[in-house]
Write a protein that holds these residues in place. Structure first.
Motif, mmCIF file in Angstrom:
data_model
loop_
_atom_site.group_PDB
_atom_site.id
_atom_site.type_symbol
_atom_site.label_atom_id
_atom_site.label_comp_id
_atom_site.label_asym_id
_atom_site.label_seq_id
_atom_site.Cartn_x
_atom_site.Cartn_y
_atom_site.Cartn_z
ATOM 1 N N LEU A 27 0.885 -1.234 -0.078
ATOM 2 C CA LEU A 27 -0.266 0.060 -0.145
ATOM 3 C C LEU A 27 0.845 1.570 0.051
ATOM 4 N N ILE A 28 0.698 2.088 -0.895
ATOM 5 C CA ILE A 28 1.292 3.445 -1.066
ATOM 6 C C ILE A 28 0.587 4.555 -0.391
ATOM 7 N N LEU A 29 0.680 5.107 0.527
ATOM 8 C CA LEU A 29 -0.009 6.239 1.078
ATOM 9 C C LEU A 29 0.141 7.587 0.343
ATOM 10 N N SER A 30 -1.139 8.300 -0.005
ATOM 11 C CA SER A 30 -0.995 9.378 -0.782
ATOM 12 C C SER A 30 -1.990 10.525 -0.148
ATOM 13 N N GLU A 31 -1.921 11.580 -0.489
ATOM 14 C CA GLU A 31 -2.755 12.874 -0.009
ATOM 15 C C GLU A 31 -4.062 12.506 -0.531
ATOM 16 N N PRO A 32 -5.223 12.812 0.002
ATOM 17 C CA PRO A 32 -6.662 12.821 -0.357
ATOM 18 C C PRO A 32 -6.610 13.736 -1.664
ATOM 19 N N PRO A 33 -7.670 13.455 -2.628
ATOM 20 C CA PRO A 33 -7.690 14.475 -3.607
ATOM 21 C C PRO A 33 -8.650 15.790 -3.161
ATOM 22 N N SER A 34 -8.391 16.779 -3.762
ATOM 23 C CA SER A 34 -9.257 17.872 -3.527
ATOM 24 C C SER A 34 -10.632 17.896 -3.800
ATOM 25 N N LYS A 35 -10.851 16.999 -5.096
ATOM 26 C CA LYS A 35 -12.165 16.888 -5.634
ATOM 27 C C LYS A 35 -12.222 15.547 -6.070
ATOM 28 N N THR A 36 -13.468 14.880 -6.130
ATOM 29 C CA THR A 36 -13.658 13.600 -6.871
ATOM 30 C C THR A 36 -14.669 13.690 -7.990
ATOM 31 N N ARG A 37 -14.582 12.826 -8.829
ATOM 32 C CA ARG A 37 -15.926 12.728 -9.990
ATOM 33 C C ARG A 37 -17.146 12.368 -9.060
ATOM 34 N N THR A 38 -18.293 12.529 -9.645
ATOM 35 C CA THR A 38 -19.599 11.948 -9.381
ATOM 36 C C THR A 38 -20.359 11.143 -10.344
ATOM 37 N N HIS A 39 -21.111 10.262 -10.148
ATOM 38 C CA HIS A 39 -21.622 9.473 -11.080
ATOM 39 C C HIS A 39 -23.090 9.553 -11.054
ATOM 40 N N VAL A 40 -23.549 10.725 -10.123
ATOM 41 C CA VAL A 40 -24.923 11.167 -9.737
ATOM 42 C C VAL A 40 -25.284 12.152 -10.551
ATOM 43 N N PRO A 126 -15.182 8.188 -6.995
ATOM 44 C CA PRO A 126 -16.091 8.305 -6.056
ATOM 45 C C PRO A 126 -16.100 6.689 -5.268
ATOM 46 N N PHE A 127 -16.799 6.836 -4.149
ATOM 47 C CA PHE A 127 -16.818 5.510 -3.331
ATOM 48 C C PHE A 127 -18.166 5.608 -2.735
ATOM 49 N N TYR A 128 -18.658 4.346 -2.463
ATOM 50 C CA TYR A 128 -20.323 4.483 -1.845
ATOM 51 C C TYR A 128 -20.055 3.771 -0.502
ATOM 52 N N MET A 129 -21.122 4.475 0.194
ATOM 53 C CA MET A 129 -21.060 4.029 1.807
ATOM 54 C C MET A 129 -22.511 3.496 1.997
ATOM 55 N N SER A 130 -22.744 2.754 2.830
ATOM 56 C CA SER A 130 -23.903 2.207 3.312
ATOM 57 C C SER A 130 -24.517 3.162 4.350
ATOM 58 N N ILE A 131 -25.942 3.032 4.896
ATOM 59 C CA ILE A 131 -26.331 4.124 5.748
ATOM 60 C C ILE A 131 -25.798 3.733 7.066
ATOM 61 N N LEU A 174 -22.254 13.518 0.570
ATOM 62 C CA LEU A 174 -22.951 12.369 0.591
ATOM 63 C C LEU A 174 -24.282 12.399 -0.142
ATOM 64 N N LYS A 175 -24.421 11.575 -1.318
ATOM 65 C CA LYS A 175 -25.596 11.674 -2.116
ATOM 66 C C LYS A 175 -26.267 10.464 -2.256
ATOM 67 N N PRO A 176 -27.407 10.450 -1.692
ATOM 68 C CA PRO A 176 -28.309 9.136 -1.957
ATOM 69 C C PRO A 176 -28.563 8.639 -2.919
ATOM 70 N N THR A 177 -28.224 7.312 -3.160
ATOM 71 C CA THR A 177 -28.326 6.804 -4.492
ATOM 72 C C THR A 177 -29.346 5.546 -4.269
ATOM 73 N N ASN A 178 -30.058 5.306 -3.183
ATOM 74 C CA ASN A 178 -31.064 4.420 -2.988
ATOM 75 C C ASN A 178 -31.903 4.790 -1.671
ATOM 76 N N TYR A 179 -33.157 4.341 -1.955
ATOM 77 C CA TYR A 179 -34.295 4.608 -0.882
ATOM 78 C C TYR A 179 -34.978 3.286 -0.400
ATOM 79 N N GLU A 180 -35.094 3.319 0.679
ATOM 80 C CA GLU A 180 -36.059 2.073 1.268
ATOM 81 C C GLU A 180 -37.581 2.516 1.026
ATOM 82 N N ALA A 181 -38.436 1.899 0.466
ATOM 83 C CA ALA A 181 -39.802 2.188 0.434
ATOM 84 C C ALA A 181 -40.692 1.334 1.375
ATOM 85 N N SER A 182 -41.335 2.011 2.017
ATOM 86 C CA SER A 182 -42.131 1.176 3.040
ATOM 87 C C SER A 182 -43.511 1.934 3.049
ATOM 88 N N ILE A 183 -44.707 1.148 3.030
ATOM 89 C CA ILE A 183 -46.158 1.716 3.273
ATOM 90 C C ILE A 183 -46.444 2.134 4.600
#
Length: 185
Positions: A27-40, A126-131, A174-183
Protein backbone atom coordinates in the motif's frame (compact mmCIF):
# COMPACT_ATOMS: atom_id res chain seq x y z
CA UNK A 1 -22.85 0.33 -19.75
CA UNK A 2 -23.41 -3.41 -20.00
CA UNK A 3 -19.64 -3.82 -20.26
CA UNK A 4 -18.78 -1.65 -17.23
CA UNK A 5 -17.12 -4.50 -15.33
CA UNK A 6 -15.13 -5.57 -18.37
CA UNK A 7 -14.10 -1.95 -18.97
CA UNK A 8 -12.89 -1.65 -15.36
CA UNK A 9 -10.81 -4.82 -15.75
CA UNK A 10 -9.31 -3.59 -19.04
CA UNK A 11 -8.53 -0.21 -17.49
CA UNK A 12 -6.71 -2.09 -14.73
CA UNK A 13 -4.56 -3.94 -17.28
CA UNK A 14 -3.72 -0.78 -19.23
CA UNK A 15 -2.86 1.13 -16.06
CA UNK A 16 -0.69 -1.73 -14.82
CA UNK A 17 1.31 -1.72 -18.06
CA UNK A 18 1.80 2.05 -17.89
CA UNK A 19 3.17 2.31 -14.37
CA UNK A 20 6.26 1.03 -12.66
CA UNK A 21 6.02 -2.35 -10.99
CA UNK A 22 4.79 -2.20 -7.42
CA UNK A 23 5.90 -5.01 -5.14
CA UNK A 24 3.31 -7.57 -4.18
CA UNK A 25 1.13 -6.84 -1.13
CA UNK A 26 1.90 -3.15 -0.83
CA UNK A 27 0.00 0.00 0.00
CA UNK A 28 1.37 3.40 -0.96
CA UNK A 29 0.04 6.31 1.11
CA UNK A 30 -1.00 9.47 -0.73
CA UNK A 31 -2.83 12.70 0.02
CA UNK A 32 -6.62 12.77 -0.46
CA UNK A 33 -7.75 14.46 -3.67
CA UNK A 34 -9.15 17.97 -3.50
CA UNK A 35 -12.14 16.80 -5.54
CA UNK A 36 -13.56 13.57 -6.93
CA UNK A 37 -15.91 12.81 -9.80
CA UNK A 38 -19.56 11.93 -9.29
CA UNK A 39 -21.72 9.42 -11.11
CA UNK A 40 -24.94 10.93 -9.78
CA UNK A 41 -26.29 13.16 -12.54
CA UNK A 42 -28.24 16.31 -11.93
CA UNK A 43 -30.64 15.44 -14.75
CA UNK A 44 -32.18 12.03 -15.20
CA UNK A 45 -32.34 10.64 -18.73
CA UNK A 46 -34.72 7.76 -17.90
CA UNK A 47 -33.11 5.71 -20.64
CA UNK A 48 -32.69 2.01 -20.11
CA UNK A 49 -29.39 0.37 -19.33
CA UNK A 50 -28.47 -3.27 -19.53
CA UNK A 51 -26.32 -3.89 -16.47
CA UNK A 52 -25.74 -7.26 -14.81
CA UNK A 53 -26.13 -5.97 -11.23
CA UNK A 54 -25.58 -9.43 -9.76
CA UNK A 55 -22.21 -9.81 -11.46
CA UNK A 56 -21.26 -6.23 -10.62
CA UNK A 57 -22.03 -6.83 -6.95
CA UNK A 58 -20.05 -10.09 -6.99
CA UNK A 59 -16.99 -8.32 -8.48
CA UNK A 60 -17.34 -5.45 -5.97
CA UNK A 61 -17.56 -7.87 -3.04
CA UNK A 62 -14.44 -9.71 -4.21
CA UNK A 63 -12.54 -6.45 -4.70
CA UNK A 64 -13.69 -5.21 -1.28
CA UNK A 65 -12.48 -8.39 0.42
CA UNK A 66 -9.10 -8.13 -1.32
CA UNK A 67 -8.75 -4.51 -0.16
CA UNK A 68 -9.68 -5.41 3.41
CA UNK A 69 -7.12 -8.23 3.44
CA UNK A 70 -4.44 -5.85 2.18
CA UNK A 71 -5.25 -3.29 4.90
CA UNK A 72 -5.25 -6.06 7.51
CA UNK A 73 -1.69 -7.00 6.52
CA UNK A 74 -0.67 -3.32 6.37
CA UNK A 75 -1.99 -2.59 9.86
CA UNK A 76 -0.31 -5.63 11.41
CA UNK A 77 2.99 -4.72 9.76
CA UNK A 78 2.66 -1.05 10.84
CA UNK A 79 2.16 -2.04 14.48
CA UNK A 80 5.03 -4.54 14.43
CA UNK A 81 7.38 -1.90 12.98
CA UNK A 82 6.64 0.50 15.84
CA UNK A 83 7.05 -2.21 18.47
CA UNK A 84 3.38 -2.89 19.32
CA UNK A 85 3.62 -6.65 18.75
CA UNK A 86 0.80 -7.52 21.16
CA UNK A 87 -1.50 -5.01 19.43
CA UNK A 88 -0.62 -6.35 15.97
CA UNK A 89 -1.97 -9.74 17.06
CA UNK A 90 -5.29 -8.12 17.99
CA UNK A 91 -5.91 -6.55 14.55
CA UNK A 92 -8.91 -8.28 13.01
CA UNK A 93 -11.63 -8.13 10.38
CA UNK A 94 -15.09 -7.37 11.67
CA UNK A 95 -18.40 -8.88 10.63
CA UNK A 96 -20.51 -7.13 8.01
CA UNK A 97 -22.95 -4.68 9.57
CA UNK A 98 -20.71 -3.50 12.42
CA UNK A 99 -20.14 -0.11 10.77
CA UNK A 100 -16.47 -0.65 9.94
CA UNK A 101 -14.26 -3.40 8.49
CA UNK A 102 -11.11 -3.65 10.61
CA UNK A 103 -10.27 -3.13 14.26
CA UNK A 104 -6.71 -1.88 14.66
CA UNK A 105 -4.66 0.49 16.82
CA UNK A 106 -2.91 3.82 16.38
CA UNK A 107 0.73 4.57 17.28
CA UNK A 108 -0.23 5.12 20.95
CA UNK A 109 -2.05 1.77 21.18
CA UNK A 110 -5.54 3.29 21.10
CA UNK A 111 -8.19 1.25 19.31
CA UNK A 112 -9.21 2.56 15.89
CA UNK A 113 -11.97 1.43 13.52
CA UNK A 114 -11.18 1.31 9.82
CA UNK A 115 -13.63 1.25 6.94
CA UNK A 116 -11.99 0.14 3.66
CA UNK A 117 -13.23 1.31 0.25
CA UNK A 118 -11.46 -0.23 -2.74
CA UNK A 119 -11.61 0.42 -6.49
CA UNK A 120 -9.42 -0.27 -9.48
CA UNK A 121 -10.27 3.28 -10.56
CA UNK A 122 -8.14 6.38 -10.15
CA UNK A 123 -7.68 8.82 -7.29
CA UNK A 124 -10.72 10.87 -8.30
CA UNK A 125 -13.16 7.94 -8.43
CA UNK A 126 -16.04 8.32 -5.95
CA UNK A 127 -16.84 5.57 -3.44
CA UNK A 128 -20.08 4.34 -1.91
CA UNK A 129 -21.11 4.01 1.73
CA UNK A 130 -24.02 2.32 3.40
CA UNK A 131 -26.35 4.14 5.78
CA UNK A 132 -24.96 1.94 8.55
CA UNK A 133 -21.41 3.10 7.82
CA UNK A 134 -22.55 6.73 7.75
CA UNK A 135 -24.37 6.36 11.08
CA UNK A 136 -21.28 4.78 12.63
CA UNK A 137 -19.13 7.76 11.60
CA UNK A 138 -21.70 10.14 13.09
CA UNK A 139 -21.65 8.28 16.43
CA UNK A 140 -17.93 7.47 16.72
CA UNK A 141 -15.89 10.03 14.70
CA UNK A 142 -13.00 10.15 17.17
CA UNK A 143 -11.64 6.67 16.37
CA UNK A 144 -12.97 6.18 12.84
CA UNK A 145 -10.69 6.07 9.78
CA UNK A 146 -11.64 5.47 6.16
CA UNK A 147 -8.85 3.93 4.08
CA UNK A 148 -9.65 4.72 0.45
CA UNK A 149 -7.75 2.28 -1.79
CA UNK A 150 -7.51 3.15 -5.50
CA UNK A 151 -5.51 1.95 -8.51
CA UNK A 152 -5.88 -1.50 -6.96
CA UNK A 153 -3.73 -4.02 -8.83
CA UNK A 154 -5.47 -7.37 -8.47
CA UNK A 155 -2.55 -9.53 -9.62
CA UNK A 156 0.04 -7.85 -7.35
CA UNK A 157 -2.38 -7.18 -4.49
CA UNK A 158 -1.18 -3.60 -4.26
CA UNK A 159 -2.81 -0.18 -4.28
CA UNK A 160 -2.40 3.46 -3.46
CA UNK A 161 -4.50 4.86 -0.64
CA UNK A 162 -5.40 7.89 1.39
CA UNK A 163 -6.97 8.24 4.80
CA UNK A 164 -9.98 10.28 5.86
CA UNK A 165 -10.53 10.60 9.61
CA UNK A 166 -14.04 10.56 11.01
CA UNK A 167 -13.75 14.17 12.10
CA UNK A 168 -13.07 15.17 8.46
CA UNK A 169 -16.36 13.76 7.12
CA UNK A 170 -18.06 17.13 7.34
CA UNK A 171 -16.11 17.96 4.13
CA UNK A 172 -17.49 14.93 2.27
CA UNK A 173 -20.54 15.32 0.04
CA UNK A 174 -22.91 12.40 0.51
CA UNK A 175 -25.63 11.86 -2.11
CA UNK A 176 -28.40 9.27 -1.74
CA UNK A 177 -28.36 6.61 -4.45
CA UNK A 178 -31.03 4.24 -3.04
CA UNK A 179 -34.12 4.54 -0.88
CA UNK A 180 -36.09 2.12 1.23
CA UNK A 181 -39.78 2.23 0.38
CA UNK A 182 -42.32 1.23 3.03
CA UNK A 183 -46.06 1.77 3.16
CA UNK A 184 -47.26 3.80 6.12
CA UNK A 185 -50.91 3.25 7.00
Amino acid sequence: TQYTTLYDELEQIVNRDNKKIIKKYSLILSEPPSKTRTHVGKKRSFKGQKIDWGNRQKVSKHLGNEGENLVLLYEKSKLKKIGLLNKSEQVKKMLDGEGYDIKSFDELGNEIHIEVKTTVGSLDEPFYMSINEKEYIDHYPENYYLYRLYDFDISNKSAKFYIIKGSQFDKISLKPTNYEASINN
